[in-house]
Enzyme design. Sequence first.
Site, PDB file in Angstrom:
ATOM      1  N   LYS A 174      30.270  48.089  27.294  1.00 24.49           N
ATOM      2  CA  LYS A 174      29.901  47.176  28.377  1.00 24.49           C
ATOM      3  C   LYS A 174      30.530  45.820  28.089  1.00 24.49           C
ATOM      4  O   LYS A 174      30.755  45.456  26.931  1.00 24.49           O
ATOM      5  CB  LYS A 174      28.377  47.062  28.481  1.00 24.49           C
ATOM      6  CG  LYS A 174      27.731  46.493  27.248  1.00 24.49           C
ATOM      7  CD  LYS A 174      26.215  46.579  27.303  1.00 24.49           C
ATOM      8  CE  LYS A 174      25.686  46.310  25.886  1.00 24.49           C
ATOM      9  NZ  LYS A 174      24.292  46.537  25.698  1.00 24.49           N
ATOM     10  N   CYS A 206      34.351  40.969  37.466  1.00 25.01           N
ATOM     11  CA  CYS A 206      32.973  41.371  37.711  1.00 25.01           C
ATOM     12  C   CYS A 206      32.414  40.638  38.929  1.00 25.01           C
ATOM     13  O   CYS A 206      32.374  39.415  38.961  1.00 25.01           O
ATOM     14  CB  CYS A 206      32.101  41.077  36.503  1.00 25.01           C
ATOM     15  SG  CYS A 206      30.414  41.627  36.760  1.00 25.01           S
ATOM     16  N   LYS A 233      41.328  44.057  33.670  1.00 18.48           N
ATOM     17  CA  LYS A 233      40.612  44.827  34.692  1.00 18.48           C
ATOM     18  C   LYS A 233      40.563  44.044  35.996  1.00 18.48           C
ATOM     19  O   LYS A 233      40.072  42.914  36.044  1.00 18.48           O
ATOM     20  CB  LYS A 233      39.192  45.149  34.216  1.00 18.48           C
ATOM     21  CG  LYS A 233      38.443  46.052  35.195  1.00 18.48           C
ATOM     22  CD  LYS A 233      37.320  46.800  34.524  1.00 18.48           C
ATOM     23  CE  LYS A 233      36.563  47.667  35.496  1.00 18.48           C
ATOM     24  NZ  LYS A 233      35.481  48.406  34.845  1.00 18.48           N
ATOM     25  N   ILE A 276      39.823  50.490  39.251  1.00 19.71           N
ATOM     26  CA  ILE A 276      39.385  49.251  39.854  1.00 19.71           C
ATOM     27  C   ILE A 276      37.956  48.929  39.417  1.00 19.71           C
ATOM     28  O   ILE A 276      37.200  49.837  39.067  1.00 19.71           O
ATOM     29  CB  ILE A 276      39.404  49.369  41.416  1.00 19.71           C
ATOM     30  CG1 ILE A 276      38.513  50.506  41.877  1.00 19.71           C
ATOM     31  CG2 ILE A 276      40.778  49.465  41.942  1.00 19.71           C
ATOM     32  CD1 ILE A 276      38.339  50.686  43.383  1.00 19.71           C
ATOM     33  N   GLY A 320      31.133  54.705  42.610  1.00 18.97           N
ATOM     34  CA  GLY A 320      30.869  56.102  42.942  1.00 18.97           C
ATOM     35  C   GLY A 320      31.914  56.681  43.883  1.00 18.97           C
ATOM     36  O   GLY A 320      32.841  55.995  44.317  1.00 18.97           O
ATOM     37  N   GLY A 372      36.913  54.763  39.377  1.00 21.20           N
ATOM     38  CA  GLY A 372      36.389  54.605  40.723  1.00 21.20           C
ATOM     39  C   GLY A 372      36.050  55.947  41.317  1.00 21.20           C
ATOM     40  O   GLY A 372      36.907  56.634  41.846  1.00 21.20           O
TER      41      GLY A 372
END
Lengths: 314, 314, 280, 280
Positions: A47, A132, A169, A195, A221, A248
């Site tokens: 994370k 983020c 990212k 992504i 998702g 993704g």
Amino acid sequence: MSQLDFSTTLGNAWFPTPIFTASGCASSGKELAQFFDLRDMGAIVTKSIMTKPRAGRATPRMAETPSGMLNSIGLQGPGIDAFLANDLTWLVEQKARIIVSIAGETAEEFASLARRLRGVAGISALEVNISCPNVENRGMVFACHLESAQTVIEGVRRTIGGDLPIIAKLSPDVTDIVSIARGVIDAGADGLALINTVLGMVINPNTMRPHLGGRTGGLSGPAIRPIAVRAIYQVHEALPKVPILGMGGVSSGADAFELILAGASGVSVGTASFGNPTAIMKIQNELRQILTDKGFSSLREAVGFAHRPESSVR
Amino acid sequence: MSQLDFSTTLGNAWFPTPIFTASGCASSGKELAQFFDLRDMGAIVTKSIMTKPRAGRATPRMAETPSGMLNSIGLQGPGIDAFLANDLTWLVEQKARIIVSIAGETAEEFASLARRLRGVAGISALEVNISCPNVENRGMVFACHLESAQTVIEGVRRTIGGDLPIIAKLSPDVTDIVSIARGVIDAGADGLALINTVLGMVINPNTMRPHLGGRTGGLSGPAIRPIAVRAIYQVHEALPKVPILGMGGVSSGADAFELILAGASGVSVGTASFGNPTAIMKIQNELRQILTDKGFSSLREAVGFAHRPESSVR
Amino acid sequence: MAGINRSAAQLLATIVGNKKVGQYHQILISVGDLVSQCKPGNFVAISVGGPSSKMVLRRAFAISRTTTSPQFGGAIELIVAPHGSGSTWLCGLAEGEQIDITLPLGTAFGIPTTNVNALLVGGGYGSAPLFGLAEVLKERGCRVDMLLGASTGAKIYAPLEGKRSVNSLRIFTEDGSMGETGRITSPIAQLVSELQIDVVYSCGPMAMLKAISDILGSTDVVHQCAVEEAMACGIGICMTCVLPVKDETGKINNLRSCIDGPVMDGAAIEWDLVGKTLVL
Amino acid sequence: MAGINRSAAQLLATIVGNKKVGQYHQILISVGDLVSQCKPGNFVAISVGGPSSKMVLRRAFAISRTTTSPQFGGAIELIVAPHGSGSTWLCGLAEGEQIDITLPLGTAFGIPTTNVNALLVGGGYGSAPLFGLAEVLKERGCRVDMLLGASTGAKIYAPLEGKRSVNSLRIFTEDGSMGETGRITSPIAQLVSELQIDVVYSCGPMAMLKAISDILGSTDVVHQCAVEEAMACGIGICMTCVLPVKDETGKINNLRSCIDGPVMDGAAIEWDLVGKTLVL
Ligand SMILES: Cc1cc2nc3c(=O)[nH]c(=O)nc-3n(C[C@H](O)[C@H](O)[C@H](O)COP(=O)(O)OP(=O)(O)OC[C@H]3O[C@@H](n4cnc5c(N)ncnc54)[C@H](O)[C@@H]3O)c2cc1C
Ligand SMILES: Cc1cc2nc3c(=O)[nH]c(=O)nc-3n(C[C@H](O)[C@H](O)[C@H](O)COP(=O)(O)OP(=O)(O)OC[C@H]3O[C@@H](n4cnc5c(N)ncnc54)[C@H](O)[C@@H]3O)c2cc1C
Ligand SMILES: Cc1cc2nc3c(=O)[nH]c(=O)nc-3n(C[C@H](O)[C@H](O)[C@H](O)COP(=O)(O)O)c2cc1C
Ligand SMILES: Cc1cc2nc3c(=O)[nH]c(=O)nc-3n(C[C@H](O)[C@H](O)[C@H](O)COP(=O)(O)O)c2cc1C
Ligand code: FES
Ligand code: FES
């Protein structure tokens, strides 16, 4: 099956398989380790870690949406000190391959996090989360603006030196992802992670107000897979030599295969692990089988295959 | 139920209900008319019409995706002359309320289309589709760039004069949708249509190449609803007085209600009609019931309700 | 209580019973030897909607009871309210159908080593895990009193066999359609002192748990409550299910209610900070 | 042949039969009086996956046959290949379950007013609508010969009762597991001249239809083919299902195969332009 070379590389980092966790979707690894051996996948992407401990955003932090979910965790985490002392040490002990994701509120914070990680043993690569959407100040999404994205990556590159691959990212929430991609590569990134989640919102029909504590959240998702495939395809087309860690909406080997054909050298699995703790193993096995069935002798051959002219059948 | 004022307005145009078709998802009306009376809904939004007849893109033009679909129709249509002579005449005869959607390859084409529609009887409003991702040259997506978006809208505004409401249809594929929204309103739009499809891609596992003839396509359906809600919420927050025609993944009254709470004065239904030819009637009935059950006396009261402080319970 | 439930496993399990009880479904699932790992308070996470489901997340349900029979082997029982699309799908399954289930998850109710006086408070389907708990407590020699509450009688879950394992059972409904009229929380203060309660076990809506914590705040009665936060993963990897909890040093952290709960110390939860942004 | 099918309606219909036949499922659906509107060539569009389905689009299937019985009233029969998730879901339905169905859709095979010689060519489940068509043609006094083909025997759909309504039936499989070995298209040229065929009716994969068109190109035999383009809506509102078709003036337009088809004039379709960008 015996003959398939399933390994991949991101910059100078080598991984025996191309399936990784997605940052923020595997905590620090311990929780998945009871379902499978972490060494059996490509790598764990941790994370995103920040300098100080963070409590994250208010609950509710999630809403399920059709074939997807919104989250607004807001980068809750222990901070770099506790992370290095506990989580990283544990992961290294497990002999897992590790990609550390870092996030900062300023370009300086990113650089100082990179400094803390410089020379730490056991890390394969650095994922720099400049995208983020779950932070208080949406202005902090560095990946939405070319200059700020470049500033962060330059700072990290300068600090970290030449060895550890830097994977930037990116966010899909931009007008032109190719120009951002090119910009961060010019600024010193070795690869790209594509992504991050798509900014979204759900309104609670009972309260008639935004459902998430953070109002907006990140959509992930299967719902976003077509967006991920498109982004990876566009970027690979423009920058065919730059390694891409794709993610993704991957929840099957066929999904991972799709991202690889579009141009991903590795595939991270996020939301699918929430619905199925052994999703990563399932995806990895299915992908291995598909590559074999299609007659590929190595994963590498399949990377970006969708870009080759139709005449180049295999 | 008896007391609910279900009507809505977009600029100076009045509609008895807030449920509309989405452009490109009802052809020119005839096809749905055998399933319900077109006068029973708010209005039909016609497929985007261009100056000349267009054959559109190569097939395959669609791919189903999780809770959504990609399309790459490429604005196939008969051209403005045949449209006025046949489709529009027929719609006017049906006494349907009509919003005509126009699309052009240049700002001049938009203006000249507006000129052809000036003074044509029976049109309630003009939807200006500056956001179609399904055209050969992706550079033509005017709504992705502030200046080009403004140029189109200025041209249409100047040509059409002051009466017919102009609704500018925007793309979610931008870094900052609020600035585009503000820009087109400054340029003379009376309202906004949010959102057009999201650019996506599917790769065919058999051919291992992009599935769609047009390679990329527009993602629609429930998968994108959280993106639509977010875009509408952001724009309504910044421009609370500007009427919004919302769309994106609405397939139930509850979905329509969500867009309305976010700030939409009207809701277009696209993909849902493909899965269910009477979706529009179902959605309209369900929405009416929800508004009544929640104790609203008019649709208007519910528009943007999610923005009011939590204390303002009803 | 904290930490990963090391006995958790994922399996394809068969539905061996599905019976409507009031507004709930009593669902029996064959899970084999895993029953021996399931403790009162633990929950399960179930994949819903079948192979072409648009629901990507599992649904969490408390384990109500475990049984072992020659017919099915080990089985767990769930008490499910058909609420939204996932739970309604689950309630529609027929015997013989299979589900993908992860269990046992989360923390269990702490069982005292001595014979204490326990009050069990359940709201709605929150009573589900309390009957199994009552049995365990009785075996330890505890006195067990129980309060159940719901808005209406059909939402009271109180199976006959369960009633046997408690010393007293009082039922409250807000509409008075069953038992006494009123809120379940109203008699607690009095009962606690009358019955010299040492520990309160509670399970039900968050508002009920908070109210009980408030009532017990001034006492030294232990409050073990099973919380119900929205959970995306149920196994500790997503951080969606957090609650603000004070540690021994007084520091408040956002803990994951799926692995540091669902059973938590009611006195340690900062109820007023739930749903607020926490500043560390 | 063109235009909207005015008799189309949407209804909740009950499955009254589901039988496995080779690699296909023969599915019987009770649709009441609508059967009288269903003509050979028409198709239906079915909502798939149930209430929490991630599949947003209907699936199209040719109407194979219509029947009327005292037990079910009017019913239609489909021959379904379990291909992907939607058709597999449909094949898994039990008798008594309900589906949301729109029918009849699209154009029907044109029926000659005089007694002509007809050759019916079906590939895979493409044979489904041909048996019903054969009956109608026989009633008109036509001579009806039939060719069926598939990669393998299990993919040949040729019900016994159907065979009765044709003068001759030849079966071709590529792997030789049933009938003659080879491609269904190989005998066509010869048959057409031998049997003095006036019209060929075809249904099957696009490649087969194109091959037949090529064969008939130099003749004046009419070619009515039922095409199968991917359809998002089935009712003419989405423009996904287009095929390049020449009109009387020689102009090529992209026509919707769901309302201007599926039965189209094979000679008017510009097969070489299928999948290409058309410039008007
Ligand atoms: C630890 C735990 C134990 C539970 N035990 C039981 C039980 O024994 N019996 C029972 O009937 N229910 C129980 N629940 C609640 C149950 O999980 C929800 O009712 C169920 O998830 C609703 O799913 P849905 O698809 O029907 O509803 P939807 O509203 O469609 O669900 C949408 C999303 O919201 C989440 N959600 C919705 N309602 C709740 C809720 N009340 N709590 C948490 N998340 C929610 C869902 O998990 C899902 O991700 C428990 C929840 C938790 C966290
Ligand atoms: C007019 C018409 C008549 C048909 N008649 C029959 C029949 O009698 N029996 C039968 O078994 N099948 C028939 N088909 C094909 C059938 O529609 C597809 O096999 C089915 O849609 C596949 O859906 P899926 O979810 O199983 O597959 P998926 O591959 O998961 O479907 C994904 C998407 O692609 C589309 N698609 C996939 N395959 C096809 C195909 N072959 N043709 C058109 N669209 C496709 C689906 O409609 C869906 O939108 C017909 C198709 C058309 C257009
Ligand atoms: C609950 C949650 C938390 C996430 N946290 C992070 C994070 O800390 N850092 C990051 O770079 N991405 C984060 N992401 C994004 C994922 O890494 C991934 O890019 C995205 O979810 C798309 O992949 P998926 O569809 O497989 O989940 C998070 C996603 C989710 C769902
Ligand atoms: C097949 C198809 C064709 C479309 N054609 C147009 C069009 O011509 N003009 C336009 O403005 N939008 C067009 N759209 C976009 C829709 O109007 C709508 O903005 C989008 O699909 C989101 O709504 P939905 O999820 O309800 O479909 C099209 C969408 C689809 C699916
Ligand atoms: S539900 Fe995912 S961490 Fe608790
Ligand atoms: S399938 Fe939609 S127009 Fe033919």
